[in-house]
Design a protein around this motif. Sequence first.
Motif, PDB file in Angstrom:
ATOM      1  N   HIS A 150       0.835  -1.206   0.000  1.00  0.00           N
ATOM      2  CA  HIS A 150       0.000   0.000   0.000  1.00  0.00           C
ATOM      3  C   HIS A 150       0.868   1.254   0.000  1.00  0.00           C
ATOM      4  N   ALA A 151       0.447   2.240  -0.820  1.00  0.00           N
ATOM      5  CA  ALA A 151       1.002   3.597  -0.734  1.00  0.00           C
ATOM      6  C   ALA A 151      -0.080   4.443  -0.083  1.00  0.00           C
ATOM      7  N   ILE A 152       0.322   5.288   0.861  1.00  0.00           N
ATOM      8  CA  ILE A 152      -0.640   6.113   1.600  1.00  0.00           C
ATOM      9  C   ILE A 152      -0.279   7.583   1.439  1.00  0.00           C
ATOM     10  N   LEU A 175       7.935   2.281 -10.352  1.00  0.00           N
ATOM     11  CA  LEU A 175       8.509   2.294  -8.997  1.00  0.00           C
ATOM     12  C   LEU A 175       7.995   1.108  -8.188  1.00  0.00           C
ATOM     13  N   PHE A 176       6.795   0.584  -8.604  1.00  0.00           N
ATOM     14  CA  PHE A 176       6.161  -0.512  -7.850  1.00  0.00           C
ATOM     15  C   PHE A 176       6.144  -1.784  -8.708  1.00  0.00           C
ATOM     16  N   PRO A 177       7.191  -2.619  -8.611  1.00  0.00           N
ATOM     17  CA  PRO A 177       7.292  -3.787  -9.506  1.00  0.00           C
ATOM     18  C   PRO A 177       6.118  -4.757  -9.392  1.00  0.00           C
ATOM     19  N   GLU A 178       5.456  -4.782  -8.191  1.00  0.00           N
ATOM     20  CA  GLU A 178       4.285  -5.652  -8.007  1.00  0.00           C
ATOM     21  C   GLU A 178       2.984  -4.833  -8.095  1.00  0.00           C
ATOM     22  N   LYS A 179       3.069  -3.623  -8.630  1.00  0.00           N
ATOM     23  CA  LYS A 179       1.991  -2.640  -8.581  1.00  0.00           C
ATOM     24  C   LYS A 179       1.673  -2.299  -7.115  1.00  0.00           C
ATOM     25  N   ILE A 180       0.617  -1.514  -6.874  1.00  0.00           N
ATOM     26  CA  ILE A 180       0.383  -1.104  -5.483  1.00  0.00           C
ATOM     27  C   ILE A 180      -1.057  -0.625  -5.297  1.00  0.00           C
ATOM     28  N   ASN A 181      -1.569  -0.750  -4.089  1.00  0.00           N
ATOM     29  CA  ASN A 181      -2.875  -0.190  -3.716  1.00  0.00           C
ATOM     30  C   ASN A 181      -2.663   1.264  -3.300  1.00  0.00           C
ATOM     31  N   GLY A 211      -6.230  -1.721   3.180  1.00  0.00           N
ATOM     32  CA  GLY A 211      -5.932  -0.294   3.019  1.00  0.00           C
ATOM     33  C   GLY A 211      -6.163   0.458   4.314  1.00  0.00           C
ATOM     34  N   ALA A 212      -7.256   0.104   4.999  1.00  0.00           N
ATOM     35  CA  ALA A 212      -7.540   0.729   6.300  1.00  0.00           C
ATOM     36  C   ALA A 212      -6.443   0.380   7.301  1.00  0.00           C
ATOM     37  N   CYS A 213      -5.993  -0.868   7.273  1.00  0.00           N
ATOM     38  CA  CYS A 213      -4.915  -1.294   8.194  1.00  0.00           C
ATOM     39  C   CYS A 213      -3.619  -0.547   7.879  1.00  0.00           C
ATOM     40  N   ALA A 214      -3.243  -0.511   6.600  1.00  0.00           N
ATOM     41  CA  ALA A 214      -1.986   0.139   6.204  1.00  0.00           C
ATOM     42  C   ALA A 214      -2.012   1.628   6.528  1.00  0.00           C
ATOM     43  N   THR A 215      -3.160   2.269   6.264  1.00  0.00           N
ATOM     44  CA  THR A 215      -3.287   3.708   6.529  1.00  0.00           C
ATOM     45  C   THR A 215      -3.247   3.999   8.022  1.00  0.00           C
ATOM     46  N   ALA A 216      -3.926   3.159   8.812  1.00  0.00           N
ATOM     47  CA  ALA A 216      -3.901   3.354  10.274  1.00  0.00           C
ATOM     48  C   ALA A 216      -2.477   3.176  10.806  1.00  0.00           C
ATOM     49  N   VAL A 217      -1.774   2.158  10.336  1.00  0.00           N
ATOM     50  CA  VAL A 217      -0.388   1.920  10.765  1.00  0.00           C
ATOM     51  C   VAL A 217       0.492   3.122  10.417  1.00  0.00           C
TER      52      VAL A 217
END
Length: 268
Positions: A150-152, A175-181, A211-217
């Motif tokens: 994830h990118a935030i 920049l994101f070889p596996e793509k990204i959310n 996405g909610a988890c990554a953003t909260a972190v």
Amino acid sequence: MAAPFHKMHGLGNDFVVIDARNDPVEMTGPRAHAIADRRTGIGCDQLILLEPSSTADVKMRIFNADGGEVEACGNATRCVATLLAKPADIETVAGILKTRPQDSSASVLLNPPAFEWELIPLAMPMDTRDMPVGWETLERPMAVNVGNPHAIFFVDDCDKVDLERLGPIIETDPLFPEKINVNVATIVDQQTIKLRVWERGVGLTLACGTGACATAVAAIRSGRVQSPVSVSLPGGELRIDWKEGGPIEMEGPATHVFTGTADWSQFG
Ligand SMILES: N[C@H](CCC[C@H](N)C(=O)O)C(=O)O
């Protein structure tokens, strides 16, 4: 191949959950893509395949609507937890997740997040707490891997971001070889975040659990909020609790819409 399926959603992020524990179903990217088609298939954001597991109660495989198989899906994990209707361990590519259903909601323990640029992954070394990159008005994101990447971007008003146009540009940047959310978030107060997500392999969704988890972190780590955090998505709220070095606990609704059967060999 006639395993039953459950049409389910987590805050409007919707799934076709095929229970293939007793009746194997061969799944390919093209077949998942065909099932996910909202006109000629059944329609869903992600196709979820349940299989027997030798290390947990069940194995959960996740395919985005574009047919790509991915590591994690928070909203679907809660839906599977309610299907299992008892505390269970779910095996995913991102590891074993502990789940606990509560009627029409569930809590999930995700494994500790990763912040290292090579684990995101990024095409070059970069400080993932403040990346020196930008796409028009979206710049200096954080990057977190919570099983999936994830990118935030923290912005003043996430509703004003043209995510439908910028999302796919960022998702597929080299920049994101596996793509990204792609997450655009606005801090509402010390324990509330407003979030919109362009999901890798899908597009705009009503909610994104990881996405909610990554953003909260990212928000907790950068001191923008304190845990636990309420993340407000277009489809509704999720509660995320995380302390540095520990697992991420996500809690929120899971809805069963209907059960059906299909001959899976007819798809792709
Ligand atoms: N699009 C995500 C997978 C689904 C994530 C989302 N539906 C969730 O609830 O976590 C990815 O490609 O990593």
